[in-house]
Design an enzyme around this catalytic site. Structure first.
Site, short mmCIF file in Angstrom:
data_model
loop_
_atom_site.label_atom_id
_atom_site.label_comp_id
_atom_site.label_asym_id
_atom_site.label_seq_id
_atom_site.Cartn_x
_atom_site.Cartn_y
_atom_site.Cartn_z
N LEU A 125 3.47 -13.28 -10.00
CA LEU A 125 4.51 -14.27 -9.73
C LEU A 125 3.91 -15.63 -9.36
CD1 LEU A 125 7.56 -14.87 -9.29
CD2 LEU A 125 7.26 -14.06 -6.93
N GLY A 131 3.96 -21.63 -5.67
CA GLY A 131 3.78 -20.53 -4.73
C GLY A 131 5.12 -20.09 -4.20
N ASP A 238 14.18 -9.23 -2.14
CA ASP A 238 15.25 -8.86 -1.21
C ASP A 238 15.07 -7.41 -0.74
OD1 ASP A 238 17.46 -10.18 -0.04
OD2 ASP A 238 18.85 -8.92 -1.17
N ARG A 241 11.12 -7.37 1.20
CA ARG A 241 10.76 -8.20 2.35
C ARG A 241 10.86 -7.48 3.69
NH1 ARG A 241 12.90 -14.02 0.29
NH2 ARG A 241 10.87 -14.81 -0.37
N GLY A 339 -14.73 -10.15 24.95
CA GLY A 339 -15.72 -10.33 23.89
C GLY A 339 -15.60 -9.31 22.78
N GLU A 362 4.99 -13.08 0.04
CA GLU A 362 6.41 -12.73 -0.15
C GLU A 362 7.34 -13.70 0.57
OE1 GLU A 362 7.80 -8.69 -0.32
OE2 GLU A 362 5.75 -7.94 -0.51
N SER A 365 6.55 -18.09 6.32
CA SER A 365 7.49 -18.12 7.45
C SER A 365 8.48 -19.28 7.35
CB SER A 365 6.72 -18.19 8.77
OG SER A 365 6.06 -16.96 9.03
#
Length: 377
Positions: A125, A131, A238, A241, A339, A362, A365
């Protein structure tokens, strides 16, 4: 072991709880795998997941529907044990999602192979200049007699270079922007399909750039109808996701487990680190974010399984919150490890690298924020 009380929520049925228990047992015996050779690890994981029957959930046979709660539970559990196993499972579903939802009977022969682990799937895609905005897709497909001929390039394609079959979104020109796209099923051995290079990322996954040089496909390669490619791609996203949010949830649960074990073990000044109020506050914040993410993820999955025609708003909320919250949870776990949290090869360091990509792919944000805002009317 991670908190499993969420399985008693009303989102789930007995079959989901049974699946979660069986998968947990399977993961303990098979994961994690060695990641030194990522391609080999992915091929082995697909074969193993397929042989054990877990990949059946990644596709829908004739007359079946994808069970989104099952997909989410599997992704959450796999991610908690091994991020690469989650990746392999997810791509079998995302890669063949268009065939599950819109494919013809002959195309479903590939779906049978990906569900058994006999073939690896890819979803082509993303492009260098397209993008998050799929409507800007430039890869073109033109009619030549009964065939379609594809030219263009894709980038950041998961399973690029190791997939046996790709679903490719290309411009067929029925209209401008999103109205002129179509979806095609392309075998990896198609003449003119080139792997233009692999892409190394911070959490090693098989990613590649693909180039299509006059790739000739038969008319039967068209998935659904010409000009419906945007609808195909968005419908697939849909469905899948919420599962990205579930993977983030798995990473976050593992980070909380690791943090709790760490602070219970360390005894600075003679007392447990876990007894310090500031540490308890951090753990509480982590737990709240995890439960909130789980509620959003499984709300979205439940809604789709109940027959909601679209869950764009719910799926966007689930992906946005779960991935952002997981980043915060994992960052806190790294901090509590001191650490050791940034030592290459430690569990939380690996989780820190794994989670970052989930906030991008996908739909990044900020794209999810736009979807949510537009849904508010």
């Amino acid at each position: 072991m991670s908190d499993r009380s969420f399985l008693d929520w009303p989102f789930f049925e007995a079959r989901h709880r049974d699946l979660a228990a069986r998968l947990e047992d399977w993961c303990r015996g098979h994961l994690p795998v060695n990641h030194d050779d990522v391609d080999a690890a992915c091929r082995g994981l697909v074969a193993s997941l397929g042989a054990s029957g877990w990949l059946v959930a990644t596709g829908a046979g004739e007359g079946e529907r994808l069970d989104i709660r099952t997909l989410c539970l599997i992704r959450e559990t796999l991610a908690r044990h091994d991020g690469l196993a989650d990746f392999c499972f997810a791509m079998q579903g995302l890669g063949m999602g268009a065939v599950s939802l819109f494919g013809s009977e002959p195309q479903r022969a590939w779906l049978a192979r990906t569900r058994s682990g006999d073939a690896i799937a890819g979803f082509a895609l993303t492009e260098p200049d397209a993008g998050s905005d799929v409507a800007q897709t430039a890869t073109a497909a033109r009619r030549d007699g009964a065939d379609w001929v594809l030219s263009g390039e894709k980038t950041y394609i998961s399973n690029g270079g190791i997939a046996d079959v790709y679903v490719v979104i290309a411009r067929t020109g029925e209209g401008e922007g999103a109205r002129g796209l179509s979806a095609f099923l392309m075998p990896a051995d198609a003449t003119g399909l080139h792997i233009d290079g692999r892409i190394d990322v911070m959490a090693p996954h098989p990613l590649a750039r693909l180039r299509f040089e006059e790739v000739r496909l038969p008319a039967s390669a068209l998935i659904g109808e010409a000009g419906q490619g945007f609808k195909v791609a968005m419908t697939v996203l849909d469905h899948f996701r919420p599962t990205v949010g579930a993977a983030a949830l798995g990473f976050a649960r593992r980070a909380l487990d690791e943090a709790m074990a760490r602070v219970a073990r360390l005894r600075p000044g003679g007392g447990r680190l876990a007894d310090h109020q500031i540490v308890q506050g951090h753990l509480a914040d982590m737990a709240v974010r995890i439960d909130a993410a789980a509620l959003l993820v499984y709300r979205a999955a439940w809604a789709k399984d109940q027959g909601a025609p679209r869950i764009s708003r719910e799926a966007a909320m689930a992906k946005l919150y779960a991935t952002e919250a997981a980043q915060q949870v994992i960052d806190t776990a790294v901090q509590l490890h001191g650490g050791d949290g940034v030592r290459q090869g430690s569990v939380v360091e690996s989780l820190y690298r794994e989670i970052r990509a989930l906030r991008i792919y996908e739909g990044a944000s900020d794209v999810q924020r736009l979807i949510i805002a537009r849904a508010l009317g």
